[in-house]
Scaffold this motif. Structure first.
Motif, short mmCIF file in Angstrom:
data_model
loop_
_atom_site.label_atom_id
_atom_site.label_comp_id
_atom_site.label_asym_id
_atom_site.label_seq_id
_atom_site.Cartn_x
_atom_site.Cartn_y
_atom_site.Cartn_z
N ILE A 209 11.73 40.08 -5.10
CA ILE A 209 11.83 38.51 -4.96
C ILE A 209 10.93 37.77 -5.80
N GLY A 210 11.64 37.32 -6.60
CA GLY A 210 10.68 36.35 -7.66
C GLY A 210 10.45 34.79 -7.10
N ILE A 211 9.25 34.21 -7.37
CA ILE A 211 9.15 32.81 -7.38
C ILE A 211 8.17 32.66 -8.87
N GLY A 212 9.10 32.19 -9.68
CA GLY A 212 8.37 31.95 -11.09
C GLY A 212 8.18 33.27 -11.63
N ALA A 213 9.33 34.47 -11.46
CA ALA A 213 9.21 35.45 -11.83
C ALA A 213 10.46 35.91 -12.75
N GLY A 214 10.99 34.83 -13.39
CA GLY A 214 12.22 35.14 -14.14
C GLY A 214 13.57 35.39 -13.26
N PRO A 215 14.72 35.74 -14.09
CA PRO A 215 15.79 36.21 -13.42
C PRO A 215 16.07 37.81 -13.17
N HIS A 216 15.34 38.46 -13.72
CA HIS A 216 15.50 39.89 -13.63
C HIS A 216 14.81 40.56 -12.55
N VAL A 217 15.07 39.96 -11.35
CA VAL A 217 14.65 40.51 -10.10
C VAL A 217 15.64 40.38 -9.09
N SER A 218 15.65 40.91 -7.79
CA SER A 218 16.46 41.21 -6.79
C SER A 218 17.24 39.90 -6.20
N GLY A 219 16.02 38.89 -6.28
CA GLY A 219 16.56 37.58 -5.53
C GLY A 219 15.43 36.36 -5.95
N GLN A 220 15.54 35.34 -5.27
CA GLN A 220 14.66 34.15 -5.51
C GLN A 220 14.15 33.73 -4.11
N VAL A 221 12.85 33.12 -4.37
CA VAL A 221 12.58 32.28 -3.33
C VAL A 221 11.70 30.97 -3.74
N LEU A 222 11.87 29.59 -3.29
CA LEU A 222 11.15 28.56 -3.47
C LEU A 222 10.70 28.18 -2.11
N VAL A 223 9.82 27.06 -2.13
CA VAL A 223 9.43 26.41 -1.25
C VAL A 223 10.25 25.22 -1.00
N THR A 224 10.97 25.02 0.30
CA THR A 224 12.07 24.19 0.61
C THR A 224 11.84 22.80 0.23
N HIS A 225 10.41 22.37 0.62
CA HIS A 225 10.16 20.82 0.28
C HIS A 225 10.09 20.76 -1.10
N ASP A 226 9.87 21.72 -1.92
CA ASP A 226 9.85 21.33 -3.38
C ASP A 226 11.48 21.46 -3.91
N MET A 227 12.03 22.14 -3.43
CA MET A 227 13.52 22.28 -3.62
C MET A 227 14.15 21.22 -3.42
N ILE A 228 14.13 20.69 -2.25
CA ILE A 228 14.79 19.52 -1.92
C ILE A 228 14.21 18.17 -2.30
N GLY A 229 13.09 18.19 -2.90
CA GLY A 229 12.42 16.83 -3.46
C GLY A 229 11.91 16.29 -2.37
N PHE A 230 11.27 17.07 -1.30
CA PHE A 230 10.51 16.25 -0.36
C PHE A 230 9.06 15.94 -0.51
N ASN A 231 8.61 16.50 -1.85
CA ASN A 231 7.14 16.54 -2.16
C ASN A 231 6.71 15.40 -2.83
N SER A 232 5.54 14.68 -2.58
CA SER A 232 5.31 13.60 -3.71
C SER A 232 4.24 14.31 -4.59
N GLY A 233 3.86 15.47 -4.48
CA GLY A 233 2.65 16.21 -5.29
C GLY A 233 3.16 16.76 -6.64
N TYR A 234 2.26 17.60 -7.28
CA TYR A 234 2.60 18.29 -8.54
C TYR A 234 3.61 19.48 -8.02
N LEU A 235 4.55 19.62 -8.98
CA LEU A 235 5.54 20.73 -9.13
C LEU A 235 5.33 21.70 -10.20
N PRO A 236 5.26 23.03 -9.72
CA PRO A 236 5.22 23.96 -10.70
C PRO A 236 6.17 24.05 -11.65
#
Ligand code: KIV
Length: 273
Positions: A209-236
């Motif tokens: 499961i990748g986070i910043g590991a490209g598409p050639h993996v079995s699945g993806q994960v993100l931090v929900t607060h980043d994904m839904i735009g709830f963060n005020s800080g830096y986004l990778p």
């Protein structure tokens, strides 16, 4: 592709280590997000997310800390208990916070067992690969499934001197293979070039499961607060914002405040006779 189980049915079939392995073998991509509280976990579970991670990122996105290091095991258990209770279909994985995955192995076994005894979650995640093989094997032998986390390891931020893309393919493949051999049911790969993500996925037979590991993996994960735009800080760079919840909440708060100031709230509908 047809989902393995439906999150909408009254008694959805739980995602397990076997479900995930089957998904990898059948080429079905796995979705994973972080969750730290009951209502968020409930919504993500209903949306059909396969794995919920009670991540130590709670330190940054909920507690407002600079790194993941300050969150404690008791705090992780507090959040895990809520998420585990809310998730009806998703597998729920709990991070071992710093330094629970770095001290004596027996201590890691104790705290992993706490996750299964004190919450209804299903597995733990710990950072590291080859150097953690004996720890992973001991925890799995004790009956707790382990997700290994290789590549960028946020708990190592001060040793690394920051958060950097990890490019040593040979070492990363070695880490993933060692974790798999030790019994890890998934290898999570953070912040590596796409071809390294692919090489790791080809080298192991468990899901990756990748986070910043490209598409050639079995699945993806993100931090929900980043994904839904709830963060005020830096986004990778690897984050995609699928929503702008911060603006939605702010607009609601402004409308509420304006309605109080104008005397329009509460109206007759919100008032007892
Ligand atoms: O704690 C966390 O959010 C993580 C990410 C890699 C998903 O471990």
């Amino acid at each position: 592709m047809a989902p393995h189980t439906s999150s909408q049915s009254p008694n959805p079939r739980r995602v397990t280590t076997r479900t995930l392995q089957r998904m990898r073998e059948e080429g079905d991509r796995i979705s994973m997000l972080t969750a730290y509280d009951y209502p968020t976990a409930e919504v993500l579970d209903e949306a059909g997310i396969d794995i919920l991670l009670v991540g130590d990122s709670v330190a940054m996105v909920v507690q407002g800390r600079e790194t993941t290091l300050p969150v404690t095991m008791d705090q992780m258990i507090y959040h895990a208990e809520m998420v585990g209770r809310a998730a009806r279909r998703a597998m729920v994985v709990v991070d071992l916070p710093f330094p629970e995955g770095q001290l004596e192995i027996s201590r890691s076994v104790d705290v992993s067992a706490r996750v299964l005894k004190e919450t209804t979650c299903h597995a733990v995640k710990l950072e590291g690969g080859a150097e953690q093989a004996r720890r992973i094997e001991t925890i799995v032998t004790a009956g707790v499934p382990v997700m290994a986390h290789v590549g960028l390891r946020p708990q190592n931020v001060h040793v690394e001197g920051g958060y950097r893309v990890q490019r040593d393919q040979q070492a990363l493949v070695r880490d993933a293979k060692a974790a798999e051999q030790a019994g890890a049911f998934v290898v999570l790969i953070e912040c590596v070039p796409s071809d390294v993500g692919m090489a790791i996925t080809e080298a192991v037979s468990v899901p990756t499961i990748g986070i910043g590991a490209g598409p050639h993996v079995s699945g993806q994960v993100l931090v929900t607060h980043d994904m839904i735009g709830f963060n005020s800080g830096y986004l990778p760079r690897f984050v995609r914002q699928f929503s702008d919840v911060r603006t939605t909440i702010q607009q609601a708060a402004v409308a509420y405040r304006d309605a109080i100031i104008s005397g329009e709230f509460p109206g007759s509908k919100e008032t007892f006779e």
